[in-house]
Design a protein around this motif. Sequence first.
Motif, PDB file in Angstrom:
ATOM      1  N   SER A 143      10.926  86.068  20.832  1.00 20.99           N
ATOM      2  CA  SER A 143      10.230  86.927  21.788  1.00 20.99           C
ATOM      3  C   SER A 143      10.003  86.230  23.125  1.00 20.99           C
ATOM      4  N   GLY A 144      10.628  85.050  23.317  1.00 16.96           N
ATOM      5  CA  GLY A 144      10.590  84.376  24.607  1.00 16.96           C
ATOM      6  C   GLY A 144       9.527  83.318  24.777  1.00 16.96           C
ATOM      7  N   HIS A 145       8.773  83.004  23.718  1.00 14.77           N
ATOM      8  CA  HIS A 145       7.718  81.984  23.804  1.00 14.77           C
ATOM      9  C   HIS A 145       8.213  80.685  23.164  1.00 14.77           C
ATOM     10  N   LEU A 146       9.199  80.089  23.798  1.00 14.25           N
ATOM     11  CA  LEU A 146       9.898  78.939  23.221  1.00 14.25           C
ATOM     12  C   LEU A 146       8.996  77.720  23.063  1.00 14.25           C
ATOM     13  N   ASP A 147       8.209  77.419  24.083  1.00 16.32           N
ATOM     14  CA  ASP A 147       7.359  76.221  24.030  1.00 16.32           C
ATOM     15  C   ASP A 147       6.318  76.315  22.908  1.00 16.32           C
ATOM     16  N   GLU A 148       5.750  77.509  22.715  1.00 14.62           N
ATOM     17  CA  GLU A 148       4.806  77.724  21.613  1.00 14.62           C
ATOM     18  C   GLU A 148       5.503  77.533  20.267  1.00 14.62           C
ATOM     19  N   ALA A 149       6.730  78.002  20.187  1.00 16.40           N
ATOM     20  CA  ALA A 149       7.475  77.933  18.928  1.00 16.40           C
ATOM     21  C   ALA A 149       7.644  76.493  18.464  1.00 16.40           C
ATOM     22  N   PHE A 150       7.914  75.597  19.396  1.00 22.48           N
ATOM     23  CA  PHE A 150       8.105  74.185  19.028  1.00 22.48           C
ATOM     24  C   PHE A 150       6.891  73.627  18.286  1.00 22.48           C
ATOM     25  N   ASP A 151       5.690  74.016  18.712  1.00 21.27           N
ATOM     26  CA  ASP A 151       4.476  73.508  18.076  1.00 21.27           C
ATOM     27  C   ASP A 151       4.375  73.970  16.629  1.00 21.27           C
ATOM     28  N   TYR A 152       4.715  75.223  16.366  1.00 16.81           N
ATOM     29  CA  TYR A 152       4.624  75.744  14.995  1.00 16.81           C
ATOM     30  C   TYR A 152       5.723  75.183  14.098  1.00 16.81           C
ATOM     31  N   TYR A 153       6.917  74.948  14.661  1.00 16.44           N
ATOM     32  CA  TYR A 153       7.965  74.276  13.881  1.00 16.44           C
ATOM     33  C   TYR A 153       7.494  72.883  13.473  1.00 16.44           C
ATOM     34  N   ARG A 154       6.858  72.187  14.419  1.00 19.73           N
ATOM     35  CA  ARG A 154       6.354  70.835  14.127  1.00 19.73           C
ATOM     36  C   ARG A 154       5.332  70.871  12.988  1.00 19.73           C
ATOM     37  N   GLN A 155       4.413  71.834  13.033  1.00 24.98           N
ATOM     38  CA  GLN A 155       3.402  71.941  11.984  1.00 24.98           C
ATOM     39  C   GLN A 155       4.040  72.234  10.621  1.00 24.98           C
ATOM     40  N   ALA A 156       5.018  73.142  10.616  1.00 25.35           N
ATOM     41  CA  ALA A 156       5.688  73.496   9.356  1.00 25.35           C
ATOM     42  C   ALA A 156       6.382  72.287   8.737  1.00 25.35           C
ATOM     43  N   LEU A 157       7.038  71.489   9.577  1.00 18.62           N
ATOM     44  CA  LEU A 157       7.799  70.346   9.071  1.00 18.62           C
ATOM     45  C   LEU A 157       6.900  69.158   8.731  1.00 18.62           C
ATOM     46  N   GLU A 158       5.728  69.088   9.310  1.00 20.97           N
ATOM     47  CA  GLU A 158       4.773  68.063   8.909  1.00 20.97           C
ATOM     48  C   GLU A 158       4.278  68.324   7.486  1.00 20.97           C
ATOM     49  N   ILE A 159       4.087  69.593   7.168  1.00 21.52           N
ATOM     50  CA  ILE A 159       3.622  69.975   5.838  1.00 21.52           C
ATOM     51  C   ILE A 159       4.756  69.900   4.826  1.00 21.52           C
ATOM     52  N   LYS A 160       5.959  70.316   5.249  1.00 28.62           N
ATOM     53  CA  LYS A 160       7.112  70.370   4.347  1.00 28.62           C
ATOM     54  C   LYS A 160       8.328  69.770   5.068  1.00 28.62           C
ATOM     55  N   PRO A 161       8.462  68.445   5.054  1.00 29.01           N
ATOM     56  CA  PRO A 161       9.558  67.799   5.802  1.00 29.01           C
ATOM     57  C   PRO A 161      10.951  68.236   5.355  1.00 29.01           C
ATOM     58  N   GLN A 162      11.134  68.441   4.065  1.00 32.36           N
ATOM     59  CA  GLN A 162      12.445  68.871   3.564  1.00 32.36           C
ATOM     60  C   GLN A 162      12.471  70.398   3.523  1.00 32.36           C
ATOM     61  N   PHE A 163      12.726  70.987   4.679  1.00 38.04           N
ATOM     62  CA  PHE A 163      12.662  72.435   4.853  1.00 38.04           C
ATOM     63  C   PHE A 163      13.900  72.851   5.643  1.00 38.04           C
ATOM     64  N   PRO A 164      15.030  73.076   4.961  1.00 39.40           N
ATOM     65  CA  PRO A 164      16.302  73.337   5.646  1.00 39.40           C
ATOM     66  C   PRO A 164      16.248  74.465   6.665  1.00 39.40           C
ATOM     67  N   GLU A 165      15.616  75.582   6.316  1.00 38.27           N
ATOM     68  CA  GLU A 165      15.585  76.718   7.235  1.00 38.27           C
ATOM     69  C   GLU A 165      14.846  76.373   8.522  1.00 38.27           C
ATOM     70  N   ALA A 166      13.700  75.682   8.394  1.00 39.79           N
ATOM     71  CA  ALA A 166      12.942  75.293   9.579  1.00 39.79           C
ATOM     72  C   ALA A 166      13.736  74.302  10.429  1.00 39.79           C
ATOM     73  N   ARG A 167      14.481  73.406   9.774  1.00 38.73           N
ATOM     74  CA  ARG A 167      15.318  72.449  10.518  1.00 38.73           C
ATOM     75  C   ARG A 167      16.397  73.187  11.309  1.00 38.73           C
ATOM     76  N   GLU A 168      17.006  74.189  10.671  1.00 40.75           N
ATOM     77  CA  GLU A 168      18.032  74.978  11.366  1.00 40.75           C
ATOM     78  C   GLU A 168      17.438  75.698  12.575  1.00 40.75           C
ATOM     79  N   TYR A 169      16.303  76.373  12.357  1.00 40.26           N
ATOM     80  CA  TYR A 169      15.673  77.116  13.438  1.00 40.26           C
ATOM     81  C   TYR A 169      15.209  76.194  14.567  1.00 40.26           C
ATOM     82  N   LEU A 170      14.721  75.005  14.206  1.00 43.27           N
ATOM     83  CA  LEU A 170      14.296  74.046  15.229  1.00 43.27           C
ATOM     84  C   LEU A 170      15.494  73.591  16.065  1.00 43.27           C
TER      85      LEU A 170
END
Length: 210
Positions: A143-170
């Motif tokens: 939806s165009g909020h790229l900078d905000e998205a980076f923060d939530y990807y970081r949080q997701a991967l901190e909780i679950k480092p081995q998360f292929p889908e999140a790695r792809e999206y990041l």
Amino acid sequence: MTKESMIKTNQKSPKAKTDHSQKEETLSRLYALEGLMSPFWSLRLGYGEASSRNIFILLAVLLGAHLIGPRQVLASGSRSSVFDQPAAVAAAPTPEAGLYHQGVAATQQKDYTRAVDLFQQALQTDSRNPDILNMLAFSLRKSGHLDEAFDYYRQALEIKPQFPEAREYLGEAHLQAALREIETLKSYGASGREDLEDLTKAFKSAAASL
């Protein structure tokens, strides 16, 4: 009655055997836990062993129904998280899971604004769920909020480092960010031409190394 018909009558269907074995497995797990918890209940509540067992089983069944839904209480081998189930689940076991599945459906319809709202609502009651964080980031990015998205990807991967889908999206988010910078440099005209060429070369070199 013939011998053949007697054999058929005595045979159980595979499904019946499976259901019976699943219930036995679940009950055996409950009794194993009850063996550990029974002294606690007897001491704290003053009940005898039989009453303690009944109370514990009732609480376990009620808790299981609340967490994973009544259909899954007596089923073995169920999926580890309600968030791993398909988005088309008819009745979500928990409110946040229902919001999550609605959000996924909204992304499939490319209604990313609604998806962001649904994932944010789900996050209010389950703030450390990596699946919700990942899909919120995805929807924000789309939806165009790229900078905000980076923060939530970081949080997701901190909780679950081995998360292929999140790695792809990041990774896709980083590509999108690089393309955004290229467009910005283009808008600078002659003053940004040299830097634009350098960034474009780096981009192409990285792509060629894959």
